[in-house]
Structures are given as C-alpha cells and as structure tokens.
Enzyme design. Structure first.
Site, mmCIF file in Angstrom:
data_model
loop_
_atom_site.group_PDB
_atom_site.id
_atom_site.type_symbol
_atom_site.label_atom_id
_atom_site.label_comp_id
_atom_site.label_asym_id
_atom_site.label_seq_id
_atom_site.Cartn_x
_atom_site.Cartn_y
_atom_site.Cartn_z
ATOM 1 C CD1 TRP A 99 17.648 41.922 15.118
ATOM 2 C CD2 TRP A 99 17.028 42.761 17.097
ATOM 3 N NE1 TRP A 99 16.932 40.966 15.784
ATOM 4 C CE2 TRP A 99 16.538 41.438 17.000
ATOM 5 C CE3 TRP A 99 16.750 43.482 18.261
ATOM 6 C CZ2 TRP A 99 15.795 40.832 18.012
ATOM 7 C CZ3 TRP A 99 16.009 42.880 19.277
ATOM 8 C CH2 TRP A 99 15.546 41.578 19.137
ATOM 9 C CG ASP A 166 23.576 43.998 17.144
ATOM 10 O OD1 ASP A 166 24.086 42.929 17.550
ATOM 11 O OD2 ASP A 166 22.347 44.226 17.178
ATOM 12 C CE LYS A 190 19.871 35.925 18.095
ATOM 13 N NZ LYS A 190 19.650 37.332 18.410
#
Ligand code: PLP
Length: 354
Positions: A99, A166, A190
């Site tokens: 990511w 992030d 999530k």
C-alpha cells in the site's frame, strides 16, 4: 455462526447488518434508503451525524474538516500529492509494503517522492525506525498499519513537516492524537463501514498551497465547501457507516475497543508463540493488532490446517499471496470469542498431528 477473519471488506457487527437491512426495506415512510434523494433532510442528517460521530470518536480538534468521499484509499494516493505537493517539490515517504508502494507510485505525476526508509529487503516484516525526514519535504507520508504483512506503527514519527497517514486498516482501533497529523485517510471497509466510502480528516490550513489547478472532484476544498455533497454521495455506505459508528460509541468508544483489540491480539500471538506448529512472520515489537500474520513450521501442513479450520466455520484466514501462510484480521467488530475459537482449533490441530 461463521467467524470472519477476512482482511477487507470485513466483518461488521450483526446488529449493524440487521439495521442496514431494515433501512433497505423502510428508511422513512416506507421508502428504502436506496431510493431516497441525498438532498432530503433525513439524509442530510445522516451525513451530519456520521461526520459528528467521527469527530467525537476520534476527538478531532478545531481547524480540521472531516470529509466523506469516494474512490477508496487508492484515490487518496493521488489526491494527496495533487493537493499538497507543489510543482518541483519533494514529499517524503516510508516504504512499508504494497500500500505504501502504491502511494509512492502516484507521486511522480506531480513531483518527487523521497523514500526515507524501507523494509523491502526483509519482505516488509518490520517497521523501519532510524530515518530522518528532510525539513524541506512538502509532507511526510506513512501507512500506520500494513494490512498485508501485519506490521503497525506504535511510535509515530516526529517531524516539523505536515504528516499524512494512510490509516485504512487501523483507524478507530486505538486512541490517537489527531493533532499530530495534518491529513488522515482511510477506505471505510475495515473498521468504519462497507466499501464505497472514504474518510478524510484534513487540517484546513495545509490546503490551497499547491499552486496547481485541481479538478473539482479531486480538490479537498470543493468537498469541504459542499459539506461532502459535491455530487451524489454513496448514500447506503454512509448510512451503514453511521450505524457502525453508533455501535462503536455505544461500546464506550475507541478507548474501550482498544482494550478489546489488545486482548484479542495478545491472546492470538501468545498461542502462535506457544504452539510449536506455528510461528509469527513479523518483528515482535511491530506486530499489528489488526492483522495477525503467521505461518507453519512445516509448510506442508498449511493446506491441511486451512482445510481443517474452514470446516470448522473459520472464514478468510488465508494469507495474502505475497506473504503466504495465514492472516487473521481481528478488526473492531470481530468478537474475542472468534479469536478463542481459532486458538482452540490451533490446539486441536497440534494434538492431532503430534
Ligand atoms: C485496504 C487498504 C487500502 C486499499 O483501499 P481501497 O479503498 O481499496 O483503495 C489501502 N491502504 C491500506 C493500508 C489498506 O489496508
């Protein structure tokens, strides 16, 4: 009951599923949440409450805006440099996995990325600790929890440049001091709610300085000015996120869920370290409390173990293809009883194969 250890989209509380399902049938006067206008007062209240709950649960200080956007964390990888990185300037990034890498990749369209540290050499099994962030960086970006590898930052880097994070896979799992950050973003799927919603928390004063013309939909300021209603928002995702945030508040908020998350992670890591059939994949001090990655001492037993747990109502335990083994995602909504079930199965498997 299935125990869902999937990494995302992932488990949400059962009561949230029930309330969301009810709203699909009847949100207001027999109308479905899926058919109402986003401009109705009822839905404007939903946006208002969702934004307020995020501010309240995360204790967001004055001077920050909370935005409900679309495009996932992946669009933020590009929106961040587009809005914050002036032409020819450099932004600093720390490379802790796939990511982080995807975020780094998007910078080149707008300026330069300076990688201050990386754990790539060890397949991202630890969080780099010794690095310096140049004072002239436009901002510093990091990924607080590395969902694929199971590593998490516990000491946040200190710097005088704006900090961008992030936080997709550990937002609202633990208490953080938002004032230490200038921009936080997270795909909702999530800990916040269903896919389709992206939450951005941004300090207003860092915006408007890129010197670049930015398309309206990609400009944080258009979304601030329109109260996250620049265009049709993801109505159902926002509504369901609101239900989930209400659930979190009713549990006592982030401080309370953090205690549960610590207990869940500790129980599972303790078993991984005790059970001679298993071993953790990451540096112990960097072990994530959201994604627990582990393998078997004997790789030949991995398939049989996965089959065994799946036959016993465990879902989503297979590790990411770039790591292999297993990944137990133990997000806010996963009850500790599910962790206990997994631990029991690990112990039964140990006994059977001794
Ligand atoms: C899941 C995840 C993403 C991807 O988010 P999208 O919403 O699918 O773009 C990005 N970063 C982290 C840390 C994640 O866990």
């Amino acid at each position: 009951m299935r125990h869902n250890f999937g990494a995302g989209p992932c488990i949400l509380p059962q009561e949230v599923f029930k309330q969301a399902a009810q709203a699909v049938l009847d949100f207001k006067d027999g109308l479905s949440i899926l058919e109402i206008s986003h401009r109705t007062p009822e839905f404007e209240n939903v946006v208002e409450e969702t934004t307020r709950l995020i501010k309240e649960l995360m204790n967001v200080p004055e001077g920050y805006s909370v935005l409900l956007l679309q495009g996932g964390a992946s669009l933020q990888f590009a929106m961040v440099p587009m809005n914050l990185l002036p032409e020819g300037k450099t932004a600093s990034y720390i490379e802790t996995g796939v990511w982080a890498n995807k975020a780094i990749k998007e910078v080149s369209a707008f300026g330069k990325a300076n990688i201050v540290a990386s754990s790539k050499e060890s397949n991202f099994t630890f969080i780099p600790k010794d690095f310096t962030i140049p004072e002239d960086s436009a901002y510093f970006h990091f990924t607080s929890n590395n969902t694929i590898y199971g590593t998490e930052f516990f000491d946040f880097p200190e710097t005088s440049v704006p900090v961008v994070c992030d936080m997709s896979s550990d937002i609202m799992s633990r208490v953080i001091d938002v004032s230490k950050f200038d921009l936080i973003y997270a795909g909702a799927q999530k800990n916040i709610g269903p896919a389709g919603l992206t939450v951005v928390i941004v300090k207003d004063e860092i915006l408007g300085k890129s010197g670049r013309k930015i398309p309206s939909m990609l400009d944080y300021n258009s979304h601030i000015e329109s109260g996250s209603m620049y265009n049709t928002p993801p109505v159902f995702s926002i509504y369901t996120a609101m239900l989930n945030l209400r659930w979190l508040k009713s549990k006592g908020g982030v401080a309370e869920i953090e205690k549960e998350n610590k207990a869940k992670a500790q129980a599972l890591y303790t078993e991984i370290d005790r059970n001679p059939f298993f071993k953790g994949t990451c540096a112990v001090e960097d072990r994530s409390r959201m994604n627990v990655c582990f393998v078997m001492q004997n790789p030949e037993l991995e398939k049989p173990f996965l089959k065994f747990v799946e036959e016993n109502d465990i879902e989503g335990l297979k590790g990411h293809r770039s790591v292999g083994g297993f990944r137990a995602s133990i997000y806010n909504a996963l009850p500790i009883t599910s962790v206990h079930t997994l631990i029991e199965l690990m112990q039964i498997f140990e006994e059977k194969h001794q």
